[in-house]
Design a protein around this motif. Structure first.
Motif, PDB file in Angstrom:
ATOM      1  N   ASN A 289      34.315  24.258  39.447  1.00 47.33           N
ATOM      2  CA  ASN A 289      34.619  22.898  39.905  1.00 47.33           C
ATOM      3  C   ASN A 289      35.673  22.218  39.039  1.00 47.33           C
ATOM      4  O   ASN A 289      35.777  20.996  39.024  1.00 47.33           O
ATOM      5  CB  ASN A 289      33.349  22.058  39.930  1.00 47.33           C
ATOM      6  N   ARG A 290      36.478  23.023  38.332  1.00 50.51           N
ATOM      7  CA  ARG A 290      37.453  22.476  37.385  1.00 50.51           C
ATOM      8  C   ARG A 290      38.856  22.426  37.976  1.00 50.51           C
ATOM      9  O   ARG A 290      39.145  23.075  38.995  1.00 50.51           O
ATOM     10  CB  ARG A 290      37.449  23.297  36.094  1.00 50.51           C
ATOM     11  N   ILE A 291      39.738  21.685  37.299  1.00 50.07           N
ATOM     12  CA  ILE A 291      41.143  21.608  37.687  1.00 50.07           C
ATOM     13  C   ILE A 291      41.946  22.747  37.073  1.00 50.07           C
ATOM     14  O   ILE A 291      42.821  23.320  37.711  1.00 50.07           O
ATOM     15  CB  ILE A 291      41.752  20.257  37.242  1.00 50.07           C
ATOM     16  N   ASP A 292      41.622  23.097  35.825  1.00 49.13           N
ATOM     17  CA  ASP A 292      42.449  24.058  35.095  1.00 49.13           C
ATOM     18  C   ASP A 292      42.193  25.494  35.502  1.00 49.13           C
ATOM     19  O   ASP A 292      43.012  26.376  35.195  1.00 49.13           O
ATOM     20  CB  ASP A 292      42.274  23.894  33.581  1.00 49.13           C
ATOM     21  N   ALA A 293      41.077  25.777  36.182  1.00 47.25           N
ATOM     22  CA  ALA A 293      40.801  27.148  36.630  1.00 47.25           C
ATOM     23  C   ALA A 293      39.903  27.113  37.858  1.00 47.25           C
ATOM     24  O   ALA A 293      39.023  26.257  37.985  1.00 47.25           O
ATOM     25  CB  ALA A 293      40.154  27.960  35.520  1.00 47.25           C
ATOM     26  N   HIS A 294      40.156  28.049  38.744  1.00 45.06           N
ATOM     27  CA  HIS A 294      39.380  28.180  39.984  1.00 45.06           C
ATOM     28  C   HIS A 294      39.402  29.658  40.346  1.00 45.06           C
ATOM     29  O   HIS A 294      40.334  30.382  40.004  1.00 45.06           O
ATOM     30  CB  HIS A 294      40.017  27.337  41.098  1.00 45.06           C
ATOM     31  N   TYR A 295      38.361  30.111  41.021  1.00 47.72           N
ATOM     32  CA  TYR A 295      38.340  31.533  41.420  1.00 47.72           C
ATOM     33  C   TYR A 295      37.789  31.682  42.828  1.00 47.72           C
ATOM     34  O   TYR A 295      37.054  30.826  43.327  1.00 47.72           O
ATOM     35  CB  TYR A 295      37.531  32.371  40.424  1.00 47.72           C
ATOM     36  N   HIS A 296      38.184  32.786  43.457  1.00 48.73           N
ATOM     37  CA  HIS A 296      37.665  33.154  44.770  1.00 48.73           C
ATOM     38  C   HIS A 296      36.531  34.152  44.558  1.00 48.73           C
ATOM     39  O   HIS A 296      36.763  35.272  44.090  1.00 48.73           O
ATOM     40  CB  HIS A 296      38.753  33.804  45.620  1.00 48.73           C
ATOM     41  N   LEU A 297      35.325  33.769  44.903  1.00 46.12           N
ATOM     42  CA  LEU A 297      34.165  34.631  44.672  1.00 46.12           C
ATOM     43  C   LEU A 297      34.324  35.972  45.393  1.00 46.12           C
ATOM     44  O   LEU A 297      33.999  37.029  44.834  1.00 46.12           O
ATOM     45  CB  LEU A 297      32.891  33.916  45.134  1.00 46.12           C
ATOM     46  N   LYS A 298      34.855  35.942  46.615  1.00 43.44           N
ATOM     47  CA  LYS A 298      34.959  37.174  47.404  1.00 43.44           C
ATOM     48  C   LYS A 298      35.942  38.176  46.799  1.00 43.44           C
ATOM     49  O   LYS A 298      35.822  39.374  47.019  1.00 43.44           O
ATOM     50  CB  LYS A 298      35.379  36.837  48.836  1.00 43.44           C
ATOM     51  N   THR A 299      36.926  37.674  46.054  1.00 47.84           N
ATOM     52  CA  THR A 299      37.931  38.591  45.513  1.00 47.84           C
ATOM     53  C   THR A 299      37.646  39.003  44.069  1.00 47.84           C
ATOM     54  O   THR A 299      38.351  39.849  43.526  1.00 47.84           O
ATOM     55  CB  THR A 299      39.337  37.953  45.572  1.00 47.84           C
ATOM     56  N   LEU A 300      36.592  38.438  43.458  1.00 48.18           N
ATOM     57  CA  LEU A 300      36.296  38.777  42.067  1.00 48.18           C
ATOM     58  C   LEU A 300      36.067  40.276  41.837  1.00 48.18           C
ATOM     59  O   LEU A 300      36.519  40.812  40.819  1.00 48.18           O
ATOM     60  CB  LEU A 300      35.088  37.983  41.571  1.00 48.18           C
ATOM     61  N   PRO A 301      35.365  40.979  42.738  1.00 47.42           N
ATOM     62  CA  PRO A 301      35.171  42.413  42.489  1.00 47.42           C
ATOM     63  C   PRO A 301      36.484  43.186  42.309  1.00 47.42           C
ATOM     64  O   PRO A 301      36.547  44.133  41.520  1.00 47.42           O
ATOM     65  CB  PRO A 301      34.416  42.885  43.738  1.00 47.42           C
TER      66      PRO A 301
END
Length: 415
Positions: free
Chosen positions: A72-84
């Motif tokens: 939930n941050r501004i400086d970093a975000h990730y896509h859960l589906k693409t993490l693998p």
């Protein structure tokens, strides 16, 4: 006979490399599917970061990692589906960010950064692009005394170790320098050495125009058509097949695709980012490139408006756009400066090409004659374009590069 080269990728890295080859008597042709500077080089904070001697590491503190996990941050975000698909890269990135290894990487990386402003100065003057440049540094502002004191201590260390210069700013200094800010900050830090760019796309275009003025050519073409032809290289372009003795891959985040086609396997990742331009409300003026250091977004007063940039989004290159960081940043930015309406029809998105050891890949391809690599510059592509172009051109023409570039060799990954 004149040596010839195809330089694939017309971003700041490719354009700079083509210039330096052309200056050394080669006939260089710059090839891209889009006009120069229209991909990764288009969107950034517009800084030539002489102070950026320490690469951006992966957080090591468990508590901070847990906060990032909330996504939930501004400086970093990730896509859960693409993490693998990204786990192997992120694991190596985290491992290299250990204090001991990160310190060694910083010392190997520093010579590139230390020469960034001087090498840009050369091309800025040659391309008559001075009107696009400001030479008054940039500013970080802090909300808490803890983070402010930590940043000042770090800046003092970098000044001793790497010769970067800074000013320590009180709360009153920040208010005086930026009277348009509508929030009181604990203090600030101004880096003196960096230069800023009022329009990064226009700067790359100016460099390309200079390249053409000294005999270089730009043609439209697709990197996927590159292949060996006899003892050289051939690519399909809008003007027909193009042959050259050597080829340079300066394809930014698309380098992984191009190198895989040629049998290489580099551990490349991408950090995506977004930006939007805004008007200012009323007579408000933003004077400086300003980082809200504890929230992780940048405000930059550019020709097209005030550019708001986000932190890193960890996702695959082809994942759907998710500009949630921009929306989060805009909400916070409006509490510190009176931003007006959005000026772009939609957020710009680009991808930074990254290596797990935070250093670019610059040098000769291990298994092909006449093939050269220049990619993986992460957050410092704009900063490192001209110095990368110079050292690679020196290597290609048989000169000894003016700085030691052994740490950036493609062979370090055994691709």
């Amino acid at each position: 006979m004149t040596k010839t080269a195809i330089v694939l990728g017309a971003g700041i890295i490719g354009v700079s490399t083509a210039i330096h080859l052309q200056r050394r008597g080669w006939q260089a042709v710059l090839v891209d599917r889009k006009a120069p500077g229209n991909e990764t080089s288009f969107g950034n904070a517009g800084l030539i970061q002489r102070e950026g001697v320490v690469p951006y590491g992966f957080p090591q503190q468990v508590g901070l990692l847990l906060r990032y996990a909330l996504n939930n941050r501004i400086d970093a975000h990730y896509h859960l589906k693409t993490l693998p698909k990204q786990v192997a890269f992120l694991a190596r990135y985290w491992w290299n960010s250990n204090a001991r290894r990160h310190d060694a990487i910083t010392r190997a990386y520093a010579p590139l950064i230390e020469n960034s402003v001087l090498e840009h100065k050369d091309l800025i003057e040659a391309s008559h692009a001075e009107a696009l440049i400001r030479k008054d540094g940039w500013m970080r502002v802090f909300r808490t005394a803890e983070k402010y004191d930590q940043a000042i201590a770090e800046a003092a260390l970098w000044e001793r170790e790497f010769g970067v210069e800074y000013d320590k700013l009180s709360s009153a200094d920040v208010a005086r320098i930026e009277p348009g800010l509508i929030q009181n900050f604990t203090g600030g830090l101004r880096w003196r050495d960096p230069w800023s760019v009022l329009d990064p796309h226009a700067l790359t275009a100016a460099y390309c125009a200079y390249f053409e003025s000294i005999g270089g050519r730009f043609v439209s073409g697709d990197a996927n058509s590159l292949g060996q032809a006899g003892s050289g290289w051939r690519i399909s372009t809008a003007e027909g097949p193009l042959d050259a003795d050597d080829a340079v891959l300066a394809l930014g985040p698309w380098a992984e695709v191009a190198t895989k086609r040629l049998g290489y396997s580099f551990p490349l990742g991408v950090k995506r980012g977004y930006h939007m331009h805004y008007a200012a409300q009323g007579n408000a003026v933003l004077n400086n490139w300003t980082l809200d250091a504890e929230r992780g977004y940048f405000l930059a007063p550019m020709n097209k408006g005030i550019r708001l940039t986000t932190g890193a989004e960890f996702a695959t290159l082809d994942a759907p756009r998710t500009p949630v960081q921009l929306d989060r940043a805009e909400r916070v930015a409006r509490t510190i400066f009176p931003l007006g309406e959005r000026l772009d029809p939609e957020p710009w998105m680009g991808a930074r090409p990254c290596t797990p050891d935070m250093m670019p890949i610059i040098g000769k391809a291990p298994r092909h004659s006449g093939l050269w690599f220049a990619f993986g510059h992460a957050h410092h592509g704009l900063t490192l374009g001209p110095v990368t172009g110079r050292v690679l051109a020196e290597l290609m023409t048989g000169e000894t590069p003016f700085i030691d570039i052994s740490a950036y060799s493609p062979q370090r990954f055994n691709p």
